[in-house]
Design a protein around this motif. Structure first.
Motif, PDB file in Angstrom:
ATOM      1  N   ALA A  82       0.821  -1.210   0.000  1.00 38.63           N
ATOM      2  CA  ALA A  82       0.000   0.000   0.000  1.00 38.63           C
ATOM      3  C   ALA A  82       0.855   1.260   0.000  1.00 38.63           C
ATOM      4  O   ALA A  82       0.511   2.256  -0.654  1.00 38.63           O
ATOM      5  CB  ALA A  82      -0.943  -0.005   1.199  1.00 38.63           C
ATOM      6  N   THR A  83       1.978   1.248   0.713  1.00 36.72           N
ATOM      7  CA  THR A  83       2.808   2.459   0.775  1.00 36.72           C
ATOM      8  C   THR A  83       3.331   2.859  -0.600  1.00 36.72           C
ATOM      9  O   THR A  83       3.510   4.042  -0.881  1.00 36.72           O
ATOM     10  CB  THR A  83       3.999   2.259   1.733  1.00 36.72           C
ATOM     11  OG1 THR A  83       4.751   1.110   1.317  1.00 36.72           O
ATOM     12  CG2 THR A  83       3.524   2.051   3.157  1.00 36.72           C
ATOM     13  N   LEU A  84       3.588   1.875  -1.463  1.00 35.75           N
ATOM     14  CA  LEU A  84       4.160   2.172  -2.776  1.00 35.75           C
ATOM     15  C   LEU A  84       3.208   2.972  -3.658  1.00 35.75           C
ATOM     16  O   LEU A  84       3.644   3.621  -4.612  1.00 35.75           O
ATOM     17  CB  LEU A  84       4.534   0.872  -3.489  1.00 35.75           C
ATOM     18  CG  LEU A  84       5.616   0.017  -2.816  1.00 35.75           C
ATOM     19  CD1 LEU A  84       5.862  -1.246  -3.623  1.00 35.75           C
ATOM     20  CD2 LEU A  84       6.899   0.814  -2.647  1.00 35.75           C
ATOM     21  N   TYR A  85       1.906   2.925  -3.347  1.00 37.93           N
ATOM     22  CA  TYR A  85       0.928   3.638  -4.160  1.00 37.93           C
ATOM     23  C   TYR A  85       0.970   5.141  -3.922  1.00 37.93           C
ATOM     24  O   TYR A  85       0.528   5.920  -4.774  1.00 37.93           O
ATOM     25  CB  TYR A  85      -0.487   3.121  -3.867  1.00 37.93           C
ATOM     26  CG  TYR A  85      -0.811   1.822  -4.559  1.00 37.93           C
ATOM     27  CD1 TYR A  85      -1.741   1.786  -5.601  1.00 37.93           C
ATOM     28  CD2 TYR A  85      -0.207   0.630  -4.178  1.00 37.93           C
ATOM     29  CE1 TYR A  85      -2.049   0.585  -6.234  1.00 37.93           C
ATOM     30  CE2 TYR A  85      -0.506  -0.561  -4.799  1.00 37.93           C
ATOM     31  CZ  TYR A  85      -1.424  -0.584  -5.834  1.00 37.93           C
ATOM     32  OH  TYR A  85      -1.727  -1.757  -6.458  1.00 37.93           O
ATOM     33  N   PRO A  88       9.341   1.888   4.693  1.00 39.91           N
ATOM     34  CA  PRO A  88       8.817   1.820   6.060  1.00 39.91           C
ATOM     35  C   PRO A  88       9.901   1.435   7.062  1.00 39.91           C
ATOM     36  O   PRO A  88      10.667   0.495   6.834  1.00 39.91           O
ATOM     37  CB  PRO A  88       7.739   0.734   5.974  1.00 39.91           C
ATOM     38  CG  PRO A  88       7.395   0.640   4.524  1.00 39.91           C
ATOM     39  CD  PRO A  88       8.642   0.969   3.776  1.00 39.91           C
ATOM     40  N   VAL A  89       9.962   2.180   8.150  1.00 42.11           N
ATOM     41  CA  VAL A  89      10.891   1.850   9.230  1.00 42.11           C
ATOM     42  C   VAL A  89      10.332   0.724  10.077  1.00 42.11           C
ATOM     43  O   VAL A  89      11.059  -0.145  10.548  1.00 42.11           O
ATOM     44  CB  VAL A  89      11.161   3.098  10.098  1.00 42.11           C
ATOM     45  CG1 VAL A  89      12.071   2.762  11.275  1.00 42.11           C
ATOM     46  CG2 VAL A  89      11.778   4.207   9.263  1.00 42.11           C
ATOM     47  N   MET A  90       9.016   0.732  10.268  1.00 41.50           N
ATOM     48  CA  MET A  90       8.317  -0.289  11.046  1.00 41.50           C
ATOM     49  C   MET A  90       7.133  -0.782  10.240  1.00 41.50           C
ATOM     50  O   MET A  90       6.564  -0.038   9.422  1.00 41.50           O
ATOM     51  CB  MET A  90       7.833   0.291  12.376  1.00 41.50           C
ATOM     52  CG  MET A  90       8.933   0.811  13.279  1.00 41.50           C
ATOM     53  SD  MET A  90       9.705  -0.502  14.250  1.00 41.50           S
ATOM     54  CE  MET A  90       8.484  -0.696  15.552  1.00 41.50           C
ATOM     55  N   THR A  91       6.742  -2.018  10.472  1.00 40.26           N
ATOM     56  CA  THR A  91       5.594  -2.597   9.791  1.00 40.26           C
ATOM     57  C   THR A  91       4.572  -3.062  10.822  1.00 40.26           C
ATOM     58  O   THR A  91       4.812  -3.011  12.033  1.00 40.26           O
ATOM     59  CB  THR A  91       6.007  -3.784   8.917  1.00 40.26           C
ATOM     60  OG1 THR A  91       6.429  -4.871   9.773  1.00 40.26           O
ATOM     61  CG2 THR A  91       7.144  -3.408   7.965  1.00 40.26           C
ATOM     62  N   CYS A 119       5.642   4.741  13.897  1.00 36.75           N
ATOM     63  CA  CYS A 119       5.788   3.542  13.054  1.00 36.75           C
ATOM     64  C   CYS A 119       5.266   3.744  11.634  1.00 36.75           C
ATOM     65  O   CYS A 119       5.391   2.844  10.803  1.00 36.75           O
ATOM     66  CB  CYS A 119       5.042   2.368  13.689  1.00 36.75           C
ATOM     67  SG  CYS A 119       5.656   1.883  15.315  1.00 36.75           S
ATOM     68  N   LEU A 120       4.704   4.912  11.352  1.00 43.88           N
ATOM     69  CA  LEU A 120       4.015   5.125  10.082  1.00 43.88           C
ATOM     70  C   LEU A 120       4.920   5.715   9.018  1.00 43.88           C
ATOM     71  O   LEU A 120       5.914   6.386   9.312  1.00 43.88           O
ATOM     72  CB  LEU A 120       2.824   6.069  10.283  1.00 43.88           C
ATOM     73  CG  LEU A 120       1.819   5.709  11.374  1.00 43.88           C
ATOM     74  CD1 LEU A 120       0.687   6.731  11.382  1.00 43.88           C
ATOM     75  CD2 LEU A 120       1.285   4.296  11.193  1.00 43.88           C
ATOM     76  N   VAL A 121       4.550   5.478   7.773  1.00 47.34           N
ATOM     77  CA  VAL A 121       5.061   6.245   6.644  1.00 47.34           C
ATOM     78  C   VAL A 121       4.152   7.459   6.502  1.00 47.34           C
ATOM     79  O   VAL A 121       2.956   7.329   6.243  1.00 47.34           O
ATOM     80  CB  VAL A 121       5.043   5.413   5.350  1.00 47.34           C
ATOM     81  CG1 VAL A 121       5.360   6.294   4.148  1.00 47.34           C
ATOM     82  CG2 VAL A 121       6.027   4.269   5.437  1.00 47.34           C
ATOM     83  N   HIS A 122       4.696   8.645   6.722  1.00 50.24           N
ATOM     84  CA  HIS A 122       3.897   9.868   6.686  1.00 50.24           C
ATOM     85  C   HIS A 122       3.869  10.404   5.256  1.00 50.24           C
ATOM     86  O   HIS A 122       4.843  10.969   4.768  1.00 50.24           O
ATOM     87  CB  HIS A 122       4.465  10.889   7.662  1.00 50.24           C
ATOM     88  CG  HIS A 122       4.328  10.474   9.098  1.00 50.24           C
ATOM     89  ND1 HIS A 122       3.161  10.629   9.806  1.00 50.24           N
ATOM     90  CD2 HIS A 122       5.207   9.860   9.938  1.00 50.24           C
ATOM     91  CE1 HIS A 122       3.323  10.156  11.017  1.00 50.24           C
ATOM     92  NE2 HIS A 122       4.555   9.683  11.137  1.00 50.24           N
ATOM     93  N   VAL A 123       2.719  10.210   4.619  1.00 54.31           N
ATOM     94  CA  VAL A 123       2.555  10.590   3.224  1.00 54.31           C
ATOM     95  C   VAL A 123       2.294  12.083   3.091  1.00 54.31           C
ATOM     96  O   VAL A 123       2.786  12.733   2.166  1.00 54.31           O
ATOM     97  CB  VAL A 123       1.401   9.789   2.594  1.00 54.31           C
ATOM     98  CG1 VAL A 123       1.179  10.194   1.140  1.00 54.31           C
ATOM     99  CG2 VAL A 123       1.671   8.289   2.700  1.00 54.31           C
ATOM    100  N   ALA A 124       1.513  12.629   4.002  1.00 52.55           N
ATOM    101  CA  ALA A 124       1.150  14.047   3.989  1.00 52.55           C
ATOM    102  C   ALA A 124       0.773  14.421   5.408  1.00 52.55           C
ATOM    103  O   ALA A 124       0.516  13.548   6.243  1.00 52.55           O
ATOM    104  CB  ALA A 124      -0.031  14.284   3.035  1.00 52.55           C
ATOM    105  N   LEU A 152       0.471   2.502   7.953  1.00 51.80           N
ATOM    106  CA  LEU A 152       1.159   1.424   8.665  1.00 51.80           C
ATOM    107  C   LEU A 152       1.329   0.284   7.670  1.00 51.80           C
ATOM    108  O   LEU A 152       0.351  -0.363   7.272  1.00 51.80           O
ATOM    109  CB  LEU A 152       0.366   0.967   9.883  1.00 51.80           C
ATOM    110  CG  LEU A 152       0.988  -0.169  10.705  1.00 51.80           C
ATOM    111  CD1 LEU A 152       2.389   0.186  11.185  1.00 51.80           C
ATOM    112  CD2 LEU A 152       0.100  -0.550  11.879  1.00 51.80           C
ATOM    113  N   ALA A 153       2.563   0.066   7.248  1.00 54.15           N
ATOM    114  CA  ALA A 153       2.838  -0.874   6.159  1.00 54.15           C
ATOM    115  C   ALA A 153       2.665  -2.318   6.601  1.00 54.15           C
ATOM    116  O   ALA A 153       2.832  -2.662   7.784  1.00 54.15           O
ATOM    117  CB  ALA A 153       4.264  -0.654   5.650  1.00 54.15           C
TER     118      ALA A 153
END
Length: 392
Positions: A175-178, A184-187, A206-211, A217-218
């Motif tokens: 999902a993060t790749l979209y 991701p540092v944490m999954t 733990c999140l990938v902050h998109v905006a 959360l990957a």
């Protein structure tokens, strides 16, 4: 809210302390006693708001001790944990006003429901209660991940909501790749391994902050790590997330297993995603039959039709007739904009703001939030889509 636990079971103490710490506001299980006698002999200097009593090892004298303890902590709420081997204790407990009795082994959902009732009666309100929305693919390639991720970005950007997306794919979740090129540092698996630590700040880290306001959360990048996630972990994560986010989006994938079912049990709405094609409709019927067998309410399930083209041989009316479920929204077949967005890992709303897909996602935000995005001229919606004064 402070709690006293009376039990000889150190594992039970750790379990309740962990669940209490994950609440907002937290339940602080700061003290424990081995028995009712120990609790009376060593009273706390500051009376607890909640006393949790494990009566699985109770004997005949414990009924009197319990009654004495309720008088000593007269302002506290009492909760009994029992294995049903001591009915006389339960009768005595009911007579002295104990209203919360839970079975052992402990179900986390039952524990939190009981604490919620106690907190409400004590006037301790929860800080927040975000909505959980699940997107599930009726068939592989239906576009559920694209819609869930890009809808999350739209919800945060257009409606100014704080949004968390959780990738629940058990294998090859991406999902993060979209919507991002960040690694991701944490999954989800990592969070489950450290579930005792979870609170709002830990989850956010733990999140990938998109905006601003939108994080993902990957899923585990190693399929071998998927076993780390347990149904009770999902309960805890969603409970914390509800307290800190306006919307929690679940990208469920296609699998129906113990983890995904526990997540779906907690949702406010489920959005099956499909295309207007016979294989999709067939699989959607099977999926809806599963949901109905699980007792999910029909009003809770709203279809989203992706890559929709007017004038096709299959119509939305045909879909309604075949599935007996309402179509909430359609996403148009905007191949170029969507393909560019996916290939670059940039939300379509950011990459192709005037595209049909971006506008349709904005419409979906208005439907879900039940309010218009355009509240004044020159607002965010107008700037996003480049409307000028002459467009009105």
């Amino acid at each position: 809210m402070k709690a006293l636990l009376i039990s000889r079971d150190t594992q039970l103490y750790a379990e309740i302390a962990s669940q209490g710490a994950a609440r907002v506001p937290p339940l602080n299980v700061g003290a424990s006693r081995a028995s009712l006698r120990d609790a009376l002999d060593r009273p706390l200097a500051e009376a607890p708001a909640l006393v949790v009593v494990d009566v699985s090892d109770a004997d005949a004298a414990d009924g009197d001790l319990l009654e004495r303890l309720t008088r000593h902590y007269a302002a506290a709420h009492f909760m009994l944990l029992t294995d049903n081997h001591h009915p006389e204790i339960l009768i005595r407990a009911m007579r002295v006003g104990v209203r919360e009795v839970l079975q052992l082994p402990l179900l986390h959902s039952a524990l939190h429901e009981a604490i919620d009732r106690i907190a409400a009666s004590a006037g301790v309100a929860s800080v927040h209660d975000g909505k959980v929305l699940a997107f599930i693919a009726c068939k592989g390639g239906s576009g559920a991940t694209f819609i869930s991720t890009n809808f999350g970005y739209a919800l945060a950007t257009l409606a100014d909501k704080k949004v968390l997306l959780i990738d629940l794919h058990r294998q090859f979740g991406d999902a993060t790749l979209y919507v991002s090129d960040q690694k991701p540092v944490m999954t989800l698996a990592d969070v489950c391994q450290q579930i005792a630590r979870i609170d709002g700040p830990f989850l956010d880290s733990c999140l990938v902050h998109v905006a601003p306001g939108f994080g993902v959360l990957a899923a585990a990048d190693d399929p071998g790590q998927t076993s780390e996630a347990k149904p009770e972990h999902i309960d805890t994560i969603l409970r914390v997330a509800r307290q800190h986010y306006d919307y929690i989006l679940l990208d469920v994938g296609r699998q129906i297993d113990a983890v995904s079912l526990r997540a779906l049990d907690s949702t406010d709405a489920i959005y099956p995603v499909l295309q207007l094609a016979l294989p999709d409709i067939r699989d959607a019927r099977r999926l809806l039959d599963i949901f109905r067998s699980l007792g999910y309410l029909t009003d809770q399930i709203r279809l989203i039709v992706n890559r929709y083209e007017k004038g096709g041989k299959l119509r939305l009316q045909d879909l309604n007739a075949a599935l007996g479920a309402e179509v909430l929204h359609t996403i148009p077949n905007d191949y170029v904009a969507v393909t560019d967005s996916v290939n670059q890992g940039i939300p379509v709303l950011q990459l192709a703001r005037g595209s049909a897909a971006a506008r349709s996602l904005a419409d979906l935000v208005e439907i879900v939030t039940e309010r218009r995005i355009v509240e004044s001229r020159g607002g965010l919606f107008d700037r996003l889509f480049g409307r000028g004064e002459g467009d009105y």
